[in-house]
Design an enzyme around this catalytic site. Structure first.
Site, mmCIF file in Angstrom:
data_model
loop_
_atom_site.group_PDB
_atom_site.id
_atom_site.type_symbol
_atom_site.label_atom_id
_atom_site.label_comp_id
_atom_site.label_asym_id
_atom_site.label_seq_id
_atom_site.Cartn_x
_atom_site.Cartn_y
_atom_site.Cartn_z
ATOM 1 N N HIS A 61 -3.589 6.002 1.084
ATOM 2 C CA HIS A 61 -2.496 6.252 1.845
ATOM 3 C C HIS A 61 -1.230 5.916 1.340
ATOM 4 O O HIS A 61 -1.203 5.124 0.375
ATOM 5 C CB HIS A 61 -2.804 5.180 3.203
ATOM 6 C CG HIS A 61 -3.893 5.703 3.830
ATOM 7 N ND1 HIS A 61 -4.410 4.315 4.343
ATOM 8 C CD2 HIS A 61 -4.815 6.513 4.226
ATOM 9 C CE1 HIS A 61 -5.785 4.829 4.980
ATOM 10 N NE2 HIS A 61 -5.619 5.900 4.950
ATOM 11 N N LYS A 71 3.460 -2.880 -0.824
ATOM 12 C CA LYS A 71 2.625 -3.695 -0.169
ATOM 13 C C LYS A 71 2.395 -4.722 -1.180
ATOM 14 O O LYS A 71 1.981 -4.587 -2.303
ATOM 15 C CB LYS A 71 1.346 -2.774 0.133
ATOM 16 C CG LYS A 71 1.618 -1.894 1.393
ATOM 17 C CD LYS A 71 0.416 -0.963 1.464
ATOM 18 C CE LYS A 71 0.609 -0.055 2.424
ATOM 19 N NZ LYS A 71 -0.471 0.906 2.651
ATOM 20 N N ASP A 169 -9.616 10.094 7.200
ATOM 21 C CA ASP A 169 -9.650 9.720 5.537
ATOM 22 C C ASP A 169 -10.759 10.764 5.208
ATOM 23 O O ASP A 169 -10.776 10.919 3.748
ATOM 24 C CB ASP A 169 -10.073 8.470 5.376
ATOM 25 C CG ASP A 169 -9.018 7.341 5.431
ATOM 26 O OD1 ASP A 169 -7.599 7.640 5.346
ATOM 27 O OD2 ASP A 169 -9.125 6.227 5.533
#
Length: 191
Positions: A61, A71, A169
């Site tokens: 992602h 992140k 996904d």
């Protein structure tokens, strides 16, 4: 805090200093000052946590455009294989990835900068996964690439029969079919 560089510039592993005795342990999981000095100046705005069982694979992602996210990820309990894929067109490492094992035991953290797709697979019975983001989630800016894109060559360390995916996904395109990615020569952090 020990910073370990990886094969892709900007993607780093962080190892905290752990202080333990017969009572247990203590470590500083995040310091804005240390992070800004040792990795890059950044302002995290959101913390997330997920719990997953063995075989769950989440990814790959990313958030597009002005909603791009960095992140800082870690595992509180269990073990995961965490993966960052360079999706910056023009980058000398475009399409290459870094994979690192994160666990509640090793307490390592993994910094995934903007311009990378991110995913992980759960290698233990279950895992509690936490991550900090430097931009708020925007559903309209979701992007993703196929976890099993053969051009990426990621070994998720799971047998195909054990992999558990969300419906979403299961349907992501291969990297070479994604039109909106990042440009290596454009600063992903410019406001």
């Amino acid at each position: 805090m020990n910073i370990i560089k990886t094969a892709i510039d900007g993607v780093v592993i962080l190892e905290p200093r752990i202080f333990g005795d017969d009572r247990g342990y203590f470590f500083e999981s995040f310091s804005q000052k240390v992070f800004d000095e040792m990795v890059r100046p950044i302002r995290f705005v959101q913390d997330n946590e997920s719990k997953s069982r063995y075989g769950v694979l989440r990814g790959l992602h990313f958030q597009k455009g002005r909603h791009a996210q960095s992140k800082l990820v870690r595992v509180v309990s269990g073990t995961v294989l965490d993966v960052a894929v360079d999706i910056r067109r023009g980058s000398p490492t475009f399409g290459r990835h870094v994979a690192v094992e994160l666990s509640g035991e090793n307490k390592r953290q993994f910094f995934v900068p903007r311009g990378f797709a991110h995913g992980f697979s759960v290698l233990s019975e279950e895992a509690v996964f936490q991550y900090k983001c430097d931009n708020f989630y925007a559903p309209e800016s979701e992007g993703a690439i196929a976890w099993d894109d053969p051009d990426l060559g990621i070994d998720w360390r799971l047998s195909a029969s054990d992999i558990l995916l969300s419906d979403k996904d299961k349907r992501h395109p291969r990297l070479n079919a994604v039109s909106e990615l990042f440009d290596y020569y454009t600063d992903c952090y410019a406001e």
